[in-house]
Design a protein around this motif. Structure first.
Motif, PDB file in Angstrom:
ATOM      1  N   GLY A   1      13.839  -5.960 -21.287  1.00  0.00           N
ATOM      2  CA  GLY A   1      13.794  -5.911 -19.837  1.00  0.00           C
ATOM      3  C   GLY A   1      13.555  -4.494 -19.358  1.00  0.00           C
ATOM      4  N   HIS A   2      13.022  -4.382 -18.126  1.00  0.00           N
ATOM      5  CA  HIS A   2      12.773  -3.056 -17.548  1.00  0.00           C
ATOM      6  C   HIS A   2      14.034  -2.609 -16.830  1.00  0.00           C
ATOM      7  N   GLY A   3      15.013  -2.166 -17.627  1.00  0.00           N
ATOM      8  CA  GLY A   3      16.284  -1.733 -17.066  1.00  0.00           C
ATOM      9  C   GLY A   3      16.974  -0.847 -18.084  1.00  0.00           C
TER      10      GLY A   3
ATOM     11  N   VAL B   1       2.857  -8.247 -11.810  1.00  0.00           N
ATOM     12  CA  VAL B   1       3.958  -7.861 -10.920  1.00  0.00           C
ATOM     13  C   VAL B   1       4.470  -6.473 -11.313  1.00  0.00           C
ATOM     14  N   ILE B   2       4.739  -5.658 -10.288  1.00  0.00           N
ATOM     15  CA  ILE B   2       5.272  -4.306 -10.530  1.00  0.00           C
ATOM     16  C   ILE B   2       6.631  -4.121  -9.849  1.00  0.00           C
ATOM     17  N   THR B   3       6.851  -4.840  -8.759  1.00  0.00           N
ATOM     18  CA  THR B   3       8.079  -4.691  -7.973  1.00  0.00           C
ATOM     19  C   THR B   3       9.329  -4.911  -8.833  1.00  0.00           C
ATOM     20  N   ASN B   4      10.335  -4.098  -8.610  1.00  0.00           N
ATOM     21  CA  ASN B   4      11.612  -4.186  -9.332  1.00  0.00           C
ATOM     22  C   ASN B   4      12.636  -5.064  -8.608  1.00  0.00           C
ATOM     23  N   PRO B   5      13.627  -5.614  -9.325  1.00  0.00           N
ATOM     24  CA  PRO B   5      13.794  -5.593 -10.780  1.00  0.00           C
ATOM     25  C   PRO B   5      12.716  -6.461 -11.445  1.00  0.00           C
TER      26      PRO B   5
ATOM     27  N   ILE C   1      -3.370  -4.724   0.678  1.00  0.00           N
ATOM     28  CA  ILE C   1      -2.739  -5.449   1.784  1.00  0.00           C
ATOM     29  C   ILE C   1      -1.282  -5.023   1.912  1.00  0.00           C
ATOM     30  N   ASP C   2      -0.836  -4.830   3.145  1.00  0.00           N
ATOM     31  CA  ASP C   2       0.540  -4.402   3.400  1.00  0.00           C
ATOM     32  C   ASP C   2       0.996  -5.053   4.695  1.00  0.00           C
ATOM     33  N   ILE C   3       2.299  -5.092   4.883  1.00  0.00           N
ATOM     34  CA  ILE C   3       2.857  -5.688   6.087  1.00  0.00           C
ATOM     35  C   ILE C   3       2.769  -4.720   7.274  1.00  0.00           C
TER      36      ILE C   3
ATOM     37  N   GLY D   1       4.317  -9.155 -16.017  1.00  0.00           N
ATOM     38  CA  GLY D   1       4.898  -7.989 -15.353  1.00  0.00           C
ATOM     39  C   GLY D   1       4.562  -6.698 -16.097  1.00  0.00           C
ATOM     40  N   MET D   2       4.437  -5.617 -15.324  1.00  0.00           N
ATOM     41  CA  MET D   2       4.175  -4.294 -15.884  1.00  0.00           C
ATOM     42  C   MET D   2       5.466  -3.508 -15.985  1.00  0.00           C
ATOM     43  N   ALA D   3       5.809  -3.083 -17.177  1.00  0.00           N
ATOM     44  CA  ALA D   3       6.955  -2.189 -17.379  1.00  0.00           C
ATOM     45  C   ALA D   3       6.865  -1.528 -18.746  1.00  0.00           C
TER      46      ALA D   3
ATOM     47  N   ILE E   1       1.218  -7.132  -7.514  1.00  0.00           N
ATOM     48  CA  ILE E   1       2.261  -7.107  -6.476  1.00  0.00           C
ATOM     49  C   ILE E   1       3.141  -5.868  -6.630  1.00  0.00           C
ATOM     50  N   THR E   2       3.044  -4.980  -5.633  1.00  0.00           N
ATOM     51  CA  THR E   2       3.889  -3.772  -5.606  1.00  0.00           C
ATOM     52  C   THR E   2       4.758  -3.759  -4.350  1.00  0.00           C
ATOM     53  N   ALA E   3       4.687  -4.816  -3.561  1.00  0.00           N
ATOM     54  CA  ALA E   3       5.406  -4.833  -2.280  1.00  0.00           C
ATOM     55  C   ALA E   3       6.909  -4.872  -2.504  1.00  0.00           C
ATOM     56  N   GLY E   4       7.637  -4.153  -1.659  1.00  0.00           N
ATOM     57  CA  GLY E   4       9.085  -4.181  -1.736  1.00  0.00           C
ATOM     58  C   GLY E   4       9.684  -2.802  -1.665  1.00  0.00           C
ATOM     59  N   LEU E   5      10.995  -2.743  -1.762  1.00  0.00           N
ATOM     60  CA  LEU E   5      11.669  -1.450  -1.689  1.00  0.00           C
ATOM     61  C   LEU E   5      11.669  -0.778  -3.053  1.00  0.00           C
ATOM     62  N   ALA E   6      11.652   0.562  -3.027  1.00  0.00           N
ATOM     63  CA  ALA E   6      11.817   1.343  -4.250  1.00  0.00           C
ATOM     64  C   ALA E   6      13.221   1.927  -4.250  1.00  0.00           C
TER      65      ALA E   6
ATOM     66  N   ALA F   1       0.842  -1.214   0.000  1.00  0.00           N
ATOM     67  CA  ALA F   1       0.000   0.000   0.000  1.00  0.00           C
ATOM     68  C   ALA F   1       0.869   1.254   0.000  1.00  0.00           C
ATOM     69  N   GLY F   2       2.048   1.164  -0.613  1.00  0.00           N
ATOM     70  CA  GLY F   2       2.938   2.319  -0.737  1.00  0.00           C
ATOM     71  C   GLY F   2       2.475   3.223  -1.879  1.00  0.00           C
ATOM     72  N   ASN F   3       3.421   3.957  -2.437  1.00  0.00           N
ATOM     73  CA  ASN F   3       3.053   4.951  -3.456  1.00  0.00           C
ATOM     74  C   ASN F   3       2.374   4.346  -4.680  1.00  0.00           C
ATOM     75  N   VAL F   4       2.973   3.291  -5.228  1.00  0.00           N
ATOM     76  CA  VAL F   4       2.392   2.700  -6.442  1.00  0.00           C
ATOM     77  C   VAL F   4       1.078   1.999  -6.093  1.00  0.00           C
ATOM     78  N   GLY F   5       1.086   1.207  -5.019  1.00  0.00           N
ATOM     79  CA  GLY F   5      -0.094   0.424  -4.654  1.00  0.00           C
ATOM     80  C   GLY F   5      -1.307   1.292  -4.381  1.00  0.00           C
TER      81      GLY F   5
HETATM   82  P1  NAI Z   1       6.854   2.182  -1.496  1.00  0.00           P
HETATM   83  O1  NAI Z   1       8.034   2.049  -0.616  1.00  0.00           O
HETATM   84  O2  NAI Z   1       6.110   3.460  -1.520  1.00  0.00           O
HETATM   85  O3  NAI Z   1       5.804   1.012  -1.162  1.00  0.00           O
HETATM   86  C1  NAI Z   1       6.175  -0.313  -0.967  1.00  0.00           C
HETATM   87  C2  NAI Z   1       5.212  -0.914   0.052  1.00  0.00           C
HETATM   88  O4  NAI Z   1       5.478  -2.306   0.156  1.00  0.00           O
HETATM   89  C3  NAI Z   1       5.359  -0.316   1.463  1.00  0.00           C
HETATM   90  O5  NAI Z   1       4.108   0.183   1.899  1.00  0.00           O
HETATM   91  C4  NAI Z   1       5.825  -1.508   2.303  1.00  0.00           C
HETATM   92  O6  NAI Z   1       5.321  -1.488   3.629  1.00  0.00           O
HETATM   93  C5  NAI Z   1       5.233  -2.658   1.503  1.00  0.00           C
HETATM   94  N1  NAI Z   1       5.821  -3.954   1.839  1.00  0.00           N
HETATM   95  C6  NAI Z   1       7.108  -4.249   2.125  1.00  0.00           C
HETATM   96  N2  NAI Z   1       7.235  -5.559   2.410  1.00  0.00           N
HETATM   97  C7  NAI Z   1       6.009  -6.104   2.281  1.00  0.00           C
HETATM   98  C8  NAI Z   1       5.502  -7.417   2.441  1.00  0.00           C
HETATM   99  N3  NAI Z   1       6.294  -8.435   2.759  1.00  0.00           N
HETATM  100  N4  NAI Z   1       4.172  -7.619   2.246  1.00  0.00           N
HETATM  101  C9  NAI Z   1       3.359  -6.599   1.919  1.00  0.00           C
HETATM  102  N5  NAI Z   1       3.789  -5.327   1.754  1.00  0.00           N
HETATM  103  C10 NAI Z   1       5.095  -5.094   1.930  1.00  0.00           C
HETATM  104  O7  NAI Z   1       7.377   1.825  -2.972  1.00  0.00           O
HETATM  105  P2  NAI Z   1       6.632   2.154  -4.356  1.00  0.00           P
HETATM  106  O8  NAI Z   1       7.095   3.462  -4.859  1.00  0.00           O
HETATM  107  O9  NAI Z   1       5.193   1.895  -4.195  1.00  0.00           O
HETATM  108  O10 NAI Z   1       7.292   1.049  -5.306  1.00  0.00           O
HETATM  109  C11 NAI Z   1       6.997  -0.313  -5.116  1.00  0.00           C
HETATM  110  C12 NAI Z   1       7.845  -1.182  -6.040  1.00  0.00           C
HETATM  111  O11 NAI Z   1       7.456  -0.976  -7.397  1.00  0.00           O
HETATM  112  C13 NAI Z   1       9.350  -0.896  -5.998  1.00  0.00           C
HETATM  113  O12 NAI Z   1      10.075  -2.109  -6.068  1.00  0.00           O
HETATM  114  C14 NAI Z   1       9.583  -0.088  -7.251  1.00  0.00           C
HETATM  115  O13 NAI Z   1      10.910  -0.155  -7.711  1.00  0.00           O
HETATM  116  C15 NAI Z   1       8.614  -0.742  -8.190  1.00  0.00           C
HETATM  117  N6  NAI Z   1       8.223   0.046  -9.359  1.00  0.00           N
HETATM  118  C16 NAI Z   1       8.167  -0.603 -10.557  1.00  0.00           C
HETATM  119  C17 NAI Z   1       7.757   0.048 -11.693  1.00  0.00           C
HETATM  120  C18 NAI Z   1       7.661  -0.710 -12.976  1.00  0.00           C
HETATM  121  O14 NAI Z   1       7.581  -0.104 -14.024  1.00  0.00           O
HETATM  122  N7  NAI Z   1       7.632  -2.021 -12.957  1.00  0.00           N
HETATM  123  C19 NAI Z   1       7.416   1.482 -11.668  1.00  0.00           C
HETATM  124  C20 NAI Z   1       7.438   2.043 -10.333  1.00  0.00           C
HETATM  125  C21 NAI Z   1       7.850   1.341  -9.231  1.00  0.00           C
END
Ligand code: NAI
Length: 306
Positions: free
Chosen positions: A172-174, A115-119, A30-32, A140-142, A74-79, A8-12
């Motif tokens: 690839g998204h890189g 899936v949205i989470t990187n890589p 859903i978020d942790i 995956g979305m990219a 799936i957007t969970a993870g570090l940005a 539920a971070g920025n993207v979610g």
């Molecule tokens: P964010 O840091 O704002 O949100 C991530 C959320 O994931 C946080 O709320 C965190 O609490 C949660 N989280 C962490 N571990 C978890 C777990 N085990 N279960 C459930 N939730 C969990 O990050 P943001 O900006 O939303 O980006 C999310 C991911 O998306 C990053 O990996 C980023 O690199 C990727 N991304 C991918 C793009 C693409 O084109 N594929 C474009 C933009 C972002």
């Protein structure tokens, strides 16, 4: 229909807003972190009357509340932080995504996963492995995002309406993604007729670095408005069975000469997920650039699976 968004971070949360306000589906966030998805969901639903939509939005820390979803995103993870590449996120996000995918599929065995989470390409492969689903139902979305960045830059450069510009970015998204200027047009006119090669190369470069450009400006994380819009386009094509042709990280079995890898290619997206992968003609140079991009995804995949 119901869409679960993990993270539920920025993207979610921005995706939750897009899905709800476009009336595409009910949303379970859903978020942790306890309280976070509940707070975001409450804030979003408090706008329901003003935005005039009928979607329910709930926040939870419990996967049982996600049961029976049609789509899991799936957007969970570090940005990324400034100076980081997407690959720097590999180890920590691999664990988060693998576990989230396993828990989510238990509750929603019939869902399509995006899936949205990187890589991105590696996380999509891991999600396929973790869920055990047919590969068509994991993607995956990219490419939609990378293509919409290139679309924007072309429109800005030519001072034309963005709506008239169509673009295609594969790979690839890189940093090795493969924008295809030969397949970009303004109302059907190839951009190669409208711009010189140096200008096209500059826009292609800006597209490759489009994510980093925003990370540098924001300082606190990555892009999320355009990523959420891109994901909602995929969600819409699946939920409404629109068969939109969208660049998507899909599982390749010989297409483009590549095997057993998730990589961005043009796909028809419908209710069963990736309905069809399109093989567009590539020049020798483009094809080898796609293979170089695939190689770098494979190297990360080896690390993630080790
Ligand atoms: P964010 O840091 O704002 O949100 C991530 C959320 O994931 C946080 O709320 C965190 O609490 C949660 N989280 C962490 N571990 C978890 C777990 N085990 N279960 C459930 N939730 C969990 O990050 P943001 O900006 O939303 O980006 C999310 C991911 O998306 C990053 O990996 C980023 O690199 C990727 N991304 C991918 C793009 C693409 O084109 N594929 C474009 C933009 C972002």
């Amino acid at each position: 229909p119901q869409v679960t968004i993990v993270g539920a971070g920025n993207v979610g949360r921005t995706l939750a807003q897009r899905v709800a306000e476009k009336n595409l589906a009910d949303v379970v966030l859903i978020d942790i972190v306890e309280g976070l998805p509940q707070g975001v969901a409450l804030d979003l639903i408090e706008a329901q009357g003003i935005e005039s939509h009928d979607s329910q939005i709930i926040g939870t820390n419990n996967y049982e509340d996600t049961a029976g979803s049609d789509i899991v995103v799936i957007t969970a993870g570090l940005a990324r932080k400034p100076g980081m590449s997407r690959d720097d996120l590999l180890q920590v996000n691999a664990k988060i995504v693998y576990e989230a995918a396993q828990k989510a599929v238990k509750q929603s065995p019939n869902a399509v996963f995006i899936v949205i989470t990187n890589p991105l390409d590696v996380m999509t492969y891991l999600t396929w492995k973790a869920t055990g689903l047919p590969h068509q139902r994991v993607m995956g979305m990219a490419g939609v995002l990378d293509s919409s960045r290139l679309q924007t830059f072309i429109a800005m450069e030519l001072k034309v309406s963005t709506a008239d510009v169509t673009t295609m970015v594969l790979g690839g998204h890189g940093d090795l993604m493969l924008p295809l200027p030969r397949y970009c047009t303004v109302s059907g006119v190839p951009i190669t007729e409208l711009m010189d090669a140096a200008t096209i190369e500059r826009l292609v470069d800006r597209t490759r670095n489009g994510g980093a450009e925003i990370v540098k400006l924001l300082q606190t994380g990555g892009a999320y408005y355009a990523p959420a819009s891109s994901a909602s386009l995929m969600v819409e094509s699946i939920i409404r069975n629109q068969s939109r042709l969208l660049p998507t990280a899909a599982y390749l079995q010989g297409q483009y000469g590549l095997n057993d890898i998730y990589l961005g290619v043009p796909c028809h997206l419908g209710c069963r997920g990736v309905e069809k992968i399109f093989e567009v003609n590539l020049t020798e140079e483009e094809r080898s650039a796609l293979h170089v991009s695939a190689e770098s995804v494979r190297e990360n995949l080896k690390i993630a699976l080790a």
